[in-house]
Design a protein around this motif. Structure first.
Motif, PDB file in Angstrom:
ATOM      1  N   THR A 248       0.831  -1.200   0.000  1.00 40.00           N
ATOM      2  CA  THR A 248       0.000   0.000   0.000  1.00 40.00           C
ATOM      3  C   THR A 248       0.868   1.254   0.000  1.00 40.00           C
ATOM      4  OG1 THR A 248      -1.711  -1.205   1.223  1.00 40.00           O
ATOM      5  CG2 THR A 248      -1.841   1.202   1.230  1.00 40.00           C
ATOM      6  N   LEU A 249       1.899   1.249   0.800  1.00 39.10           N
ATOM      7  CA  LEU A 249       2.813   2.391   0.844  1.00 39.10           C
ATOM      8  C   LEU A 249       3.474   2.621  -0.506  1.00 39.10           C
ATOM      9  CD1 LEU A 249       4.386   4.471   2.624  1.00 39.10           C
ATOM     10  CD2 LEU A 249       6.068   2.669   2.987  1.00 39.10           C
ATOM     11  N   ALA A 250       3.791   1.528  -1.205  1.00 38.01           N
ATOM     12  CA  ALA A 250       4.546   1.622  -2.457  1.00 38.01           C
ATOM     13  C   ALA A 250       3.808   2.416  -3.522  1.00 38.01           C
ATOM     14  CB  ALA A 250       4.869   0.227  -2.975  1.00 38.01           C
ATOM     15  N   TYR A 251       2.486   2.386  -3.526  1.00 39.41           N
ATOM     16  CA  TYR A 251       1.765   3.115  -4.565  1.00 39.41           C
ATOM     17  C   TYR A 251       2.102   4.603  -4.548  1.00 39.41           C
ATOM     18  CZ  TYR A 251      -1.025  -1.085  -5.312  1.00 39.41           C
ATOM     19  OH  TYR A 251      -1.424  -2.376  -5.610  1.00 39.41           O
ATOM     20  N   GLY A 252       2.157   5.169  -3.377  1.00 40.69           N
ATOM     21  CA  GLY A 252       2.484   6.588  -3.287  1.00 40.69           C
ATOM     22  C   GLY A 252       3.941   6.876  -3.581  1.00 40.69           C
ATOM     23  N   LEU A 253       4.843   6.025  -3.077  1.00 37.57           N
ATOM     24  CA  LEU A 253       6.269   6.307  -3.209  1.00 37.57           C
ATOM     25  C   LEU A 253       6.792   6.031  -4.616  1.00 37.57           C
ATOM     26  CD1 LEU A 253       7.700   4.968   0.184  1.00 37.57           C
ATOM     27  CD2 LEU A 253       6.589   7.152  -0.340  1.00 37.57           C
ATOM     28  N   VAL A 254       6.262   5.002  -5.275  1.00 39.34           N
ATOM     29  CA  VAL A 254       6.737   4.668  -6.617  1.00 39.34           C
ATOM     30  C   VAL A 254       6.144   5.613  -7.666  1.00 39.34           C
ATOM     31  CG1 VAL A 254       6.686   2.852  -8.402  1.00 39.34           C
ATOM     32  CG2 VAL A 254       7.212   2.271  -6.042  1.00 39.34           C
ATOM     33  N   ASP A 255       5.024   6.249  -7.342  1.00 38.79           N
ATOM     34  CA  ASP A 255       4.368   7.145  -8.294  1.00 38.79           C
ATOM     35  C   ASP A 255       4.754   8.603  -8.116  1.00 38.79           C
ATOM     36  OD1 ASP A 255       2.384   7.380 -10.475  1.00 38.79           O
ATOM     37  OD2 ASP A 255       1.272   8.583  -9.014  1.00 38.79           O
ATOM     38  N   SER A 256       5.241   8.963  -6.939  1.00 31.40           N
ATOM     39  CA  SER A 256       5.556  10.362  -6.650  1.00 31.40           C
ATOM     40  C   SER A 256       7.005  10.504  -6.206  1.00 31.40           C
ATOM     41  CB  SER A 256       4.640  10.903  -5.543  1.00 31.40           C
ATOM     42  OG  SER A 256       5.125  12.149  -5.062  1.00 31.40           O
ATOM     43  N   PRO A 257       7.844  11.150  -6.993  1.00 29.82           N
ATOM     44  CA  PRO A 257       9.231  11.338  -6.560  1.00 29.82           C
ATOM     45  C   PRO A 257       9.344  12.163  -5.289  1.00 29.82           C
ATOM     46  CG  PRO A 257       8.770  12.653  -8.512  1.00 29.82           C
ATOM     47  CD  PRO A 257       7.595  11.742  -8.318  1.00 29.82           C
ATOM     48  N   VAL A 258       8.460  13.133  -5.114  1.00 27.95           N
ATOM     49  CA  VAL A 258       8.508  13.953  -3.910  1.00 27.95           C
ATOM     50  C   VAL A 258       8.057  13.149  -2.703  1.00 27.95           C
ATOM     51  CG1 VAL A 258       7.578  16.017  -2.780  1.00 27.95           C
ATOM     52  CG2 VAL A 258       8.268  16.106  -5.182  1.00 27.95           C
TER      53      VAL A 258
END
Length: 380
Positions: A248-258
């Motif tokens: 679940t965490l990966a969706y945000g981190l892999v999609d957003s460099p910031v």
């Protein structure tokens, strides 16, 4: 089979990153906009501007590629590693293991002094052949195809890697996850590992401790236990989410460099020393961004969290003492205590330092190199 490897990121990937950074949507700052609620918007926005406008990945890529890179498959997993041989004939092989949220970038400033001590004011007798692998699931060793990547499994894989490289006697060193993996290499390959060196300590003390036991500790040791308590109250959240919901965490981190940058910078600020000093003043903006880039470019935020925190570990089980001489360099940020480490490790050198943070190779490279040299000097 060991294959040469070179980092060569497609320009289209860098163009996509530039577009994402140009279209960054930052959240509104929370009241106070300080580190108590996470990475401040006012601080991160400046680092994002630098990333977008000034940071040069191609320069960093060239610096990384100045060292020989390789890949091999062990236990079904691609393993990426640097292998830098010393010109000194008596050099001792040494495998260095990073942690989270680090990478092979942690060791860029120590490879030269370790492999070529004379060029850095040292003695040829202290030379090492250096091997720096990316942990399974991290960077170019990611993602992972199966579960079960406990520290002892990684230790067995590292032992196989050193065997494939033809090394019959070697040392191990690491911090953070690397400090947990390094003793496992010795347990898996005690016939060939001559010494284990860790920064931060090989184990955390048991927590909480009974009051009567606390009274037997020195003031320094009591402070470390107190800081573990503070950590459990104020910082444990990242472990809770990475150990239970890494996907679940990966969706945000892999999609957003910031998003990826903020997740990593939260820990660099908390774990560099002193914490009140901005991490870019300790490590440097380019190093921080190159480390974050290895996560972003490989899309491995989820697999790194999964391997680092979501694998089944044998809690409370006493591990075999390998009998291999072990040294610990404990910088000011760290919390290990010798009397507890000695339960599972043959501690022959323990050095407490009143400065420096969690990322020894990045923050205190000269201190780390000196301690490694001194420890292995009697084990060659």
């Amino acid at each position: 089979m060991i294959k040469p490897f070179s980092i060569d990121i497609p320009q289209s990937t860098l163009d996509d990153l530039a577009n994402r950074l140009a279209n960054t949507r930052l959240p509104a700052a929370l009241p106070g906009d300080d580190w108590d609620t996470g990475v401040p918007v006012s601080w991160l926005s400046g680092l994002v501007d630098y990333w977008r406008d000034e940071y040069d990945w191609r320069k960093a890529e060239a610096e990384l590629n100045a060292f020989p890179h390789f890949t091999t498959t062990i236990d079904g997993q691609q393993i990426h590693f640097l292998h830098v041989r010393s010109a000194e004939p008596g050099a001792l092989p040494l495998i260095l293991t990073h942690g989270w949220p680090g990478s092979i970038v942690e060791f860029l400033d120590v490879i030269g002094p370790l492999t070529d001590p004379v060029a850095h004011g040292g003695d040829a007798a202290d030379a090492f052949h250096v091997v720096v692998p990316s942990l399974p699931g991290f960077g170019f060793s990611g993602p992972v195809g199966d579960s079960g990547w406990s520290t002892d499994r990684v230790g067995r894989v590292w032992a196989e890697l050193m065997s494939r490289l033809g090394y019959e006697r070697y040392g191990v060193q690491g911090g953070d996850i690397g400090a947990a993996v390094s003793p496992e290499v010795a347990r898996a390959d005690k016939e060939h590992v001559v010494g284990v060196h860790v920064n931060g300590g090989p184990d955390l003390p048991p927590f909480p401790l009974p009051d009567e036991e606390l009274k037997t500790l020195t003031p320094l040791e009591q402070d470390r236990i107190a800081r573990i308590g503070t950590f459990m109250q104020e910082e444990f959240g990242y472990i809770a989410i990475q150990s239970t919901r890494p996907q679940t965490l990966a969706y945000g981190l892999v999609d957003s460099p910031v998003g990826q940058l903020a997740w990593i910078m939260d820990k660099f600020r908390a774990w560099t020393y002193p914490a009140q000093t901005p991490p870019e003043d300790i490590v440097g903006r380019d190093r921080l961004l190159t480390n974050a880039m290895l996560y972003w470019l490989t899309g491995t935020a989820g697999s790194a969290a999964y391997v680092g925190y979501a694998q089944q570990q044998a809690w409370g089980e006493t591990k075999e003492n390998s009998g291999v001489p072990t040294a610990a360099l404990i910088l000011a940020h760290d919390v290990s205590i010798r009397r507890y480490a000695e339960r599972e490790h043959t501690i022959t050198r323990w050095t407490d330092v009143d400065h420096g943070g969690h990322f020894a190779a990045l923050e205190e490279p000269e201190l780390l190199v000196s301690d490694v040299r001194e420890f292995f000097r009697t084990l060659r």
